[in-house]
Scaffold this motif. Structure first.
Motif, PDB file in Angstrom:
ATOM      1  N   GLU A   1       0.859  -1.268   0.006  1.00 40.67           N
ATOM      2  CA  GLU A   1      -0.058  -0.072   0.112  1.00 40.67           C
ATOM      3  C   GLU A   1       1.091   1.148  -0.017  1.00 40.67           C
ATOM      4  O   GLU A   1       1.856   1.183   0.678  1.00 40.67           O
ATOM      5  N   PRO A   2       0.604   2.188  -0.886  1.00 41.33           N
ATOM      6  CA  PRO A   2       1.300   3.507  -0.807  1.00 41.33           C
ATOM      7  C   PRO A   2       1.513   4.248   0.625  1.00 41.33           C
ATOM      8  O   PRO A   2       0.682   4.009   1.418  1.00 41.33           O
ATOM      9  N   SER A   3       2.710   4.565   0.800  1.00 43.81           N
ATOM     10  CA  SER A   3       3.051   5.250   2.088  1.00 43.81           C
ATOM     11  C   SER A   3       3.064   6.695   1.964  1.00 43.81           C
ATOM     12  O   SER A   3       3.163   7.322   1.038  1.00 43.81           O
ATOM     13  N   ASP A   4       2.905   7.449   3.149  1.00 48.22           N
ATOM     14  CA  ASP A   4       3.152   9.012   3.167  1.00 48.22           C
ATOM     15  C   ASP A   4       4.435   9.380   3.493  1.00 48.22           C
ATOM     16  O   ASP A   4       4.882  10.426   2.798  1.00 48.22           O
ATOM     17  N   LEU A   5       5.005   8.576   4.477  1.00 46.96           N
ATOM     18  CA  LEU A   5       6.428   9.243   5.077  1.00 46.96           C
ATOM     19  C   LEU A   5       7.325   8.130   4.925  1.00 46.96           C
ATOM     20  O   LEU A   5       6.785   6.801   4.601  1.00 46.96           O
ATOM     21  N   THR A   6       8.576   8.419   4.840  1.00 40.95           N
ATOM     22  CA  THR A   6       9.703   7.340   4.844  1.00 40.95           C
ATOM     23  C   THR A   6       9.515   6.287   6.239  1.00 40.95           C
ATOM     24  O   THR A   6       9.565   5.037   6.193  1.00 40.95           O
ATOM     25  N   THR A   7       9.559   7.135   7.483  1.00 42.58           N
ATOM     26  CA  THR A   7       9.468   6.517   8.605  1.00 42.58           C
ATOM     27  C   THR A   7       8.086   6.899   9.083  1.00 42.58           C
ATOM     28  O   THR A   7       7.807   8.177   9.380  1.00 42.58           O
ATOM     29  N   PRO A   8       7.098   6.030   9.370  1.00 41.20           N
ATOM     30  CA  PRO A   8       6.024   6.377   9.783  1.00 41.20           C
ATOM     31  C   PRO A   8       5.866   7.092  11.353  1.00 41.20           C
ATOM     32  O   PRO A   8       6.750   6.777  11.988  1.00 41.20           O
ATOM     33  N   GLU A   9       4.869   7.949  11.658  1.00 38.51           N
ATOM     34  CA  GLU A   9       4.948   8.379  13.014  1.00 38.51           C
ATOM     35  C   GLU A   9       4.793   7.061  13.844  1.00 38.51           C
ATOM     36  O   GLU A   9       4.199   6.056  13.550  1.00 38.51           O
ATOM     37  N   SER A  10       5.233   7.082  15.114  1.00 38.08           N
ATOM     38  CA  SER A  10       5.313   5.951  16.055  1.00 38.08           C
ATOM     39  C   SER A  10       4.172   5.238  16.293  1.00 38.08           C
ATOM     40  O   SER A  10       4.116   4.151  16.156  1.00 38.08           O
ATOM     41  N   LEU A  11       2.909   5.991  16.329  1.00 41.46           N
ATOM     42  CA  LEU A  11       1.746   5.649  16.746  1.00 41.46           C
ATOM     43  C   LEU A  11       1.305   4.828  15.373  1.00 41.46           C
ATOM     44  O   LEU A  11       0.912   3.613  15.720  1.00 41.46           O
ATOM     45  N   ASP A  12       1.541   5.124  14.448  1.00 39.34           N
ATOM     46  CA  ASP A  12       1.073   4.400  13.098  1.00 39.34           C
ATOM     47  C   ASP A  12       1.937   3.081  12.756  1.00 39.34           C
ATOM     48  O   ASP A  12       1.553   2.053  12.623  1.00 39.34           O
ATOM     49  N   ALA A  13       3.165   3.306  13.084  1.00 39.88           N
ATOM     50  CA  ALA A  13       4.129   2.346  13.186  1.00 39.88           C
ATOM     51  C   ALA A  13       3.795   1.069  14.061  1.00 39.88           C
ATOM     52  O   ALA A  13       3.935   0.003  13.690  1.00 39.88           O
ATOM     53  N   LEU A  14       3.624   1.533  15.145  1.00 39.12           N
ATOM     54  CA  LEU A  14       3.194   0.528  16.311  1.00 39.12           C
ATOM     55  C   LEU A  14       1.916  -0.124  15.952  1.00 39.12           C
ATOM     56  O   LEU A  14       1.571  -1.411  16.016  1.00 39.12           O
ATOM     57  N   ARG A  15       0.939   0.558  15.330  1.00 36.52           N
ATOM     58  CA  ARG A  15      -0.434  -0.076  14.893  1.00 36.52           C
ATOM     59  C   ARG A  15      -0.093  -1.010  13.862  1.00 36.52           C
ATOM     60  O   ARG A  15      -0.545  -2.130  13.918  1.00 36.52           O
ATOM     61  N   MET A  16       0.756  -0.647  12.670  1.00 31.00           N
ATOM     62  CA  MET A  16       1.041  -1.247  11.735  1.00 31.00           C
ATOM     63  C   MET A  16       1.835  -2.681  12.174  1.00 31.00           C
ATOM     64  O   MET A  16       1.529  -3.795  11.606  1.00 31.00           O
ATOM     65  N   MET A  17       2.635  -2.637  13.091  1.00 30.80           N
ATOM     66  CA  MET A  17       3.271  -3.708  13.674  1.00 30.80           C
ATOM     67  C   MET A  17       2.508  -4.598  14.088  1.00 30.80           C
ATOM     68  O   MET A  17       2.613  -5.926  14.022  1.00 30.80           O
ATOM     69  N   HIS A  18       1.567  -4.087  15.073  1.00 34.45           N
ATOM     70  CA  HIS A  18       0.597  -4.957  15.466  1.00 34.45           C
ATOM     71  C   HIS A  18      -0.259  -5.795  14.600  1.00 34.45           C
ATOM     72  O   HIS A  18      -0.549  -6.950  14.720  1.00 34.45           O
TER      73      HIS A  18
END
Ligand SMILES: CC(=O)N[C@H]1[C@@H](OP(=O)(O)OP(=O)(O)OC[C@H]2O[C@@H](n3ccc(=O)[nH]c3=O)[C@H](O)[C@@H]2O)O[C@H](CO)[C@@H](O)[C@@H]1O[C@H](C)C(=O)N[C@@H](C)C(=O)N[C@H](CCC(=O)O)C(=O)O
Ligand SMILES: Nc1ncnc2c1ncn2[C@@H]1O[C@H](COP(=O)(O)OP(=O)(O)OP(=O)(O)O)[C@@H](O)[C@H]1O
Length: 526
Positions: free
Chosen positions: A165-182
């Motif tokens: 899926e297309p992404s917005d940032l190179t490294t996501p905001e922490s909250l988004d990163a952790l949601r996606m890791m989950h």
């Protein structure tokens, strides 16, 4: 997933982040004084008031404004975390902290059940090559594990080993990163390969994460602007934070300031494995020694596969022949093999050749017209990458004395150093440079293009400014056809596969470099 206000306060206190809790007239460090409200699990976490639902914990960060909280109580705001109180606009209790971005990373990890602990984390930084190395590493790990590698990259995120899926940032905001890791853990993923930008460390998007393996690819000036890094020193310092937060480091032996990076690793006791691109297998006294090397297997250049070796380049373990052009991509492939090995893949596993099939949208895409003009759509957009791209053109085509046309713009409002970097890298090395539009945002695209043109001094490079990007691409094709006696190469750089330009703060549709050049190639010949 059951985090209460009392849990949140305790976690923040442990990390020395909590200043106080404010609930109406009550100012306290003791969440129990809030009564039942302290023991209700939060139903959701967000950093955007527009996403508030009943039971939400909100993080107020960045350029957050009090006015965003209008109506938040009615929509069910349970509590907020901020560096300043908003008790005049909400009745919800506030956890007031020293650093909201750190707080957000820690609390999001707790809310999502610490998914980072269930993944082998691979973090990749560097000025150029992050995306490519990340895709390569994911491909190897996917081949090895039967599709259990997730990916966060500046082009796409992948949470199930196969859907991008297309992404917005190179490294996501922490909250988004952790949601996606989950979500990735829920999908059975065992590995996560992620790009880690300097900005991610600057604004604490990866706070609290330790990478099982980190990679430092290269460093050269980029991302220097009032909203990113004030200086190169700050940019490089932020990037080096990955070394502090990795259990093992992969480093390009030829990286600028490699000595400093090694010093940082040594001070932290982080073992370093180096890689390097060599000219030819077994030769190269002048080349930088490295633990892992990639070198051409034979004398036939483009047609020959590369050999990747370990044990200081003495033990070959894979022959690779990338679908993506660019010799620098063999360095990226060597980095990926080293990362994958340190993540558990045996050197001689067949998965190491999974890099061969990888292609990445907007990276070294080659389009050839029926009359023999070769165009590349590529994401080079600073001194280092434009130099690497032009080196590659010399490697591939020097014997055909190509007439090279470069079409480039540079972004407005940020990464201001790129304007000079791109133009300087091209000065005297291309026959024609057409400066055009590339996300000018609130700046005047003509002024950016003219500034770039001012850095070209060599009379061998003819300069034009053509502001509409599609017209610039068309002019490059028309110009090539006017020089049909020469072998023409057109380099369309900096936009990759993007199909919009940010103009005056808004995305404006652009057909995309590939579509525009294909259309121009199909049009009437001059
Ligand atoms: C400097 C930086 O990190 N900026 C990012 C940051 O901005 P910010 O926290 O100030 O957020 P903002 O958009 O100004 O808004 C403030 C807050 O109010 C909230 N809000 C807003 C409106 C509303 O009604 N209610 C509300 O709550 C927003 O959700 C936000 O949390 O958080 C935003 C998402 O929450 C990001 O989109 C934004 O990235 C901007 C767009 C950006 O351009 N970032 C670049 C510099 C960047 O990070 N680049 C790196 C490097 C790329 C590379 O190496 O190639 C990257 O990792 O991508
Ligand atoms: N190892 C490398 N060294 C120099 N240039 C490279 C290297 N790898 C890729 N490039 C060039 O840089 C461009 C961007 O590559 P890639 O997207 O992999 O890097 P990135 O670090 O993710 O870039 P960015 O941070 O700008 O998104 C490529 O299109 C290519 O022109």
């Amino acid at each position: 997933m059951a985090v209460t206000l009392a849990d949140a306060a305790e976690l923040l206190r442990e990390h020395h982040l909590l200043r106080e809790i404010i609930a109406g007239d009550l100012w306290t460090l003791d969440a129990r004084r809030l009564g039942e409200r302290a023991d209700q699990p939060f139903a959701a976490v967000t950093y955007d008031t527009r996403a508030i639902e009943p039971g939400t914990l909100l993080f107020c960060k960045g350029s957050f404004r009090a006015s965003y909280l209008s109506g938040a109580d009615e929509r069910g705001l349970a509590a907020y975390v901020a560096e300043t109180p908003y008790d005049d606009v909400t009745a919800a209790p506030g956890l007031i902290v020293n650093d909201v971005r750190r707080a957000m990373s820690l609390l999001a990890a707790a809310f999502y059940g610490n998914p980072q602990e269930r993944l082998t984390l691979i973090g990749i930084t560097g000025t150029k090559g992050k995306t490519t190395t990340a895709y390569f590493t994911q491909a190897i790990l996917n081949a090895y594990s039967g599709g259990k590698a997730a990916l966060f990259s500046s082009v796409c995120n992948c949470l199930d080993g196969r859907t991008y899926e297309p992404s917005d940032l190179t490294t996501p905001e922490s909250l988004d990163a952790l949601r996606m890791m989950h979500e990735a853990v829920g999908n059975g993923m065992r590995y996560l390969v992620m790009e880690v930008s300097s900005q991610a460390y600057k604004v604490e998007r990866v706070y609290g994460l330790t990478f099982d393996v980190g990679a430092f690819l290269n460093i050269s000036p980029d991302h220097i602007s009032p909203i990113e890094h004030p200086t190169f020193e700050d940019y490089f310092h932020c990037k080096r934070q990955l070394v502090h937060h990795s259990r093992a480091l992969v480093l390009d032996a030829d990286c600028a300031h490699a000595d400093l990076i090694r010093e940082v690793a040594a001070a932290d006791g982080v073992p370093v494995t180096t890689f390097a691109l060599h000219d030819a297998a077994g030769t190269g006294d002048a080349e930088t020694p490295a633990d892992v090397t990639a070198a051409p297997a034979g004398p036939n250049g483009e047609a020959d596969p590369f050999v990747v070796s370990h044990d200081g380049g003495t033990t070959p373990f894979a022959r690779i022949h990338l679908a993506m052009q660019g010799e620098f991509n063999y360095a990226n492939a060597a980095a990926a093999a080293t990362l994958a090995h340190l993540a558990g893949v045996p050197w001689d596993d067949a998965a190491m050749t999974a890099v061969d099939a990888v292609t990445i949208p907007g990276r070294m895409e080659r389009v050839v017209s029926s009359d023999g003009i070769v165009a590349y759509v590529d994401f080079a957009h600073n001194y280092l990458s434009v130099t690497a791209l032009l080196d590659e053109m010399r490697r591939l085509y020097a014997d055909r004395n190509p007439r090279i046309t470069l079409v480039a713009g540079s972004t407005g409002g940020k990464a201001l150093d790129r304007r000079e970097g791109i133009a300087t890298a091209a000065d005297g090395r291309v026959d024609r440079a057409i400066f055009t539009t590339d996300d000018p945002d609130r700046e005047d695209p003509r002024a950016i293009a003219e500034q770039m043109a001012s850095y070209v001094h060599d009379p061998r490079t003819h300069v034009d400014v053509i502001v509409p990007r599609d017209e610039a691409v068309e002019a490059a094709v028309t110009g090539a056809r006017e020089h049909a006696d020469r072998f023409n190469v057109i380099l369309l750089i900096g936009k990759g596969n993007e199909t919009r330009n940010k103009i005056d703060g808004r995305p404006v549709h652009y057909d995309g470099d590939r579509t525009v050049v294909e259309r121009a190639f199909a049009g009437a010949r001059g």
